[in-house]
Design a protein around this motif. Structure first.
Motif, PDB file in Angstrom:
ATOM      1  N   PRO A  16     -64.786  32.425  53.171  1.00 51.35           N
ATOM      2  CA  PRO A  16     -63.837  32.788  51.590  1.00 51.35           C
ATOM      3  C   PRO A  16     -62.390  31.782  51.767  1.00 51.35           C
ATOM      4  N   GLN A  17     -62.654  31.976  53.237  1.00 53.24           N
ATOM      5  CA  GLN A  17     -61.262  29.789  53.279  1.00 53.24           C
ATOM      6  C   GLN A  17     -62.185  28.753  54.000  1.00 53.24           C
ATOM      7  N   ARG A  18     -61.055  28.106  53.732  1.00 54.10           N
ATOM      8  CA  ARG A  18     -61.892  27.397  54.280  1.00 54.10           C
ATOM      9  C   ARG A  18     -62.081  26.654  55.910  1.00 54.10           C
ATOM     10  N   PRO A  19     -63.462  25.868  55.806  1.00 54.03           N
ATOM     11  CA  PRO A  19     -63.262  26.930  57.182  1.00 54.03           C
ATOM     12  C   PRO A  19     -63.246  25.441  58.318  1.00 54.03           C
ATOM     13  N   ASN A  20     -63.189  25.918  58.890  1.00 55.72           N
ATOM     14  CA  ASN A  20     -62.355  25.406  60.350  1.00 55.72           C
ATOM     15  C   ASN A  20     -63.784  24.689  61.188  1.00 55.72           C
TER      16      ASN A  20
END
Length: 408
Positions: free
Chosen positions: A246-250
């Motif tokens: 759902p978010q830009r991954p690390n």
């Protein structure tokens, strides 16, 4: 944990959960000469941060050694700047004088038009001496550093179940992990129409997410007694995998996780083929709600089965399970599928058959397990029970292949 299943007519069946460990047999056993395993891991990462720390210390020591010269150079530059200062002031005054004479030679109208360009005297700042700061040690930033000790990785992730580490009569494996590769995460959006009950209108709902493609190419070599078992890029590691978040991954975390994921997959492959793998399972053992001791036998069978499963060891006799099996098989002799008032009616018969199927599968008594599964197919089962039966058949086929390989 008890689950109560009410039956309109006939007996009430209960089920109790039992968690136990069974052994998954290897698909390609290497025979009785196999005694040990020896695995190594190689990664593109350093074993520790010593190089970064040593580099930081070396830089500090170099800065300390160079500091006296740096101070002398700063003093020399100050003296030179100071010597040039008077010349620069004189030049600035001379330039101002020339520009003023040119400006004053203009007519009044011309001077008014160029009022914002009237010459001004701009003198240079007088130099001042600033001694260079003394050197200080800067700790290297290790938060973005990935390090792995190959021996720790090997002992943590690579084990051949059923065997011990050693070099004599050992299956030997070498896992080489190459550089992590990834593509930039791509933002995507899903749209769907949703009716808003408050506004009485259909609205477009958007869900944003990221697709990240990455791979960790890995080479696996396996051998036993001079015979090569595997020597190639490990299946799937040369292809990009996609991750949906759902978010830009690390990506730092993704890169580290890929090491663990690949080693876990390699370990699963090795044990699927050559190891005797302990698999933890939880199943339900059925019995009948006991009134006035009418079903003491089935309640005892349940207790025997649970105790036996908890102490289950492949290849060893299990007296408790044998007692449970004997009680269930004896009770089946009373089975009356048509009489709802029979002690062993259709529902109890079904539960006993399920119990026997589970225990026979767990103990690799596969012909008997197949017979009980086939008997269950003849009964009127619910949808969920049919699904359970389908799962039994999948387990049965897998175990038949594994048992045949280990009896060959």
């Amino acid at each position: 944990m008890l689950a109560l299943c009410g039956v309109a007519f006939g007996q009430k069946v209960q089920e109790e959960d039992v968690t136990f460990t069974e052994t998954r047999l290897p698909l390609a056993p290497l025979g009785g000469s196999l005694q040990h395993y020896q695995f190594t891991v190689k990664t593109p990462y350093p074993e520790n941060n010593n190089e970064l720390i040593n580099a930081a210390k070396a830089k500090y020591e170099q800065d300390v050694a160079n500091y006296p010269q740096k101070v002398e150079e700063s003093k020399a530059k100050y003296e030179q700047d100071l010597a040039n200062y008077d010349t620069q002031v004189e030049m600035a005054r001379e330039n101002f004088k020339i520009e003023s004479e040119q400006y004053n030679s203009l007519t009044m109208v011309e001077r008014m038009a160029l009022a914002d360009q009237k010459p001004t005297l701009k003198l240079p700042s007088k130099p001042y001496y600033s001694k260079p700061s003394e050197p200080y040690y800067v700790e290297p930033n290790l938060t973005r550093s990935i390090t792995y000790n190959p021996e720790v990785l090997s002992s943590s992730y690579l084990k051949l179940y059923g065997f011990e580490k050693g070099t004599e009569n050992a299956i030997v494996g070498a896992v080489t992990l190459y550089e992590f590769e990834s593509l930039d995460p791509q933002q995507k959006v899903d749209e769907k129409k949703v009716y808003n009950s408050k506004t009485k209108q259909t609205e477009t709902q958007r869900t944003y997410y990221y697709i990240t493609s990455y791979k960790r190419p890995t080479h696996l070599m396996l051998s036993f007694n001079g015979q090569t078992l595997y020597d190639d890029v490990f299946a799937g590691t040369s292809d990009y995998s996609e991750m949906n978040t759902p978010q830009r991954p690390n990506m730092f975390n993704v890169e580290k996780q890929s090491v663990e994921d690949v080693l876990s997959a390699v370990n699963e492959y090795i044990n699927d083929n050559y190891g005797f793998t302990p698999i933890q399972k939880t199943i339900k053992i059925g019995f009948v709600k006991n009134k006035d001791g009418e079903y003491d036998d089935l309640e005892n069978a349940k207790d025997y089965a649970i105790g036996g499963l908890k102490s289950l060891t492949y290849g060893e006799e299990n007296a408790d399970l044998e007692k449970a099996i004997t009680i269930w098989e004896t009770a089946l002799g009373e089975s009356d599928l048509e009489d709802k008032k029979a002690r062993i009616d259709a529902k109890v018969t079904e539960e006993i058959l399920f119990n026997l199927s589970k225990v026979y599968l767990a103990t690799y008594k596969l012909e008997k397990a197949e017979a009980k599964i086939n008997a269950l197919k003849e009964l009127k089962l619910s949808y969920s029970e049919k699904q359970q039966l389908e799962a039994f058949e999948v387990i049965l086929k897998d175990k038949q292949v594994r048992l045949a390989a280990n009896q060959g």
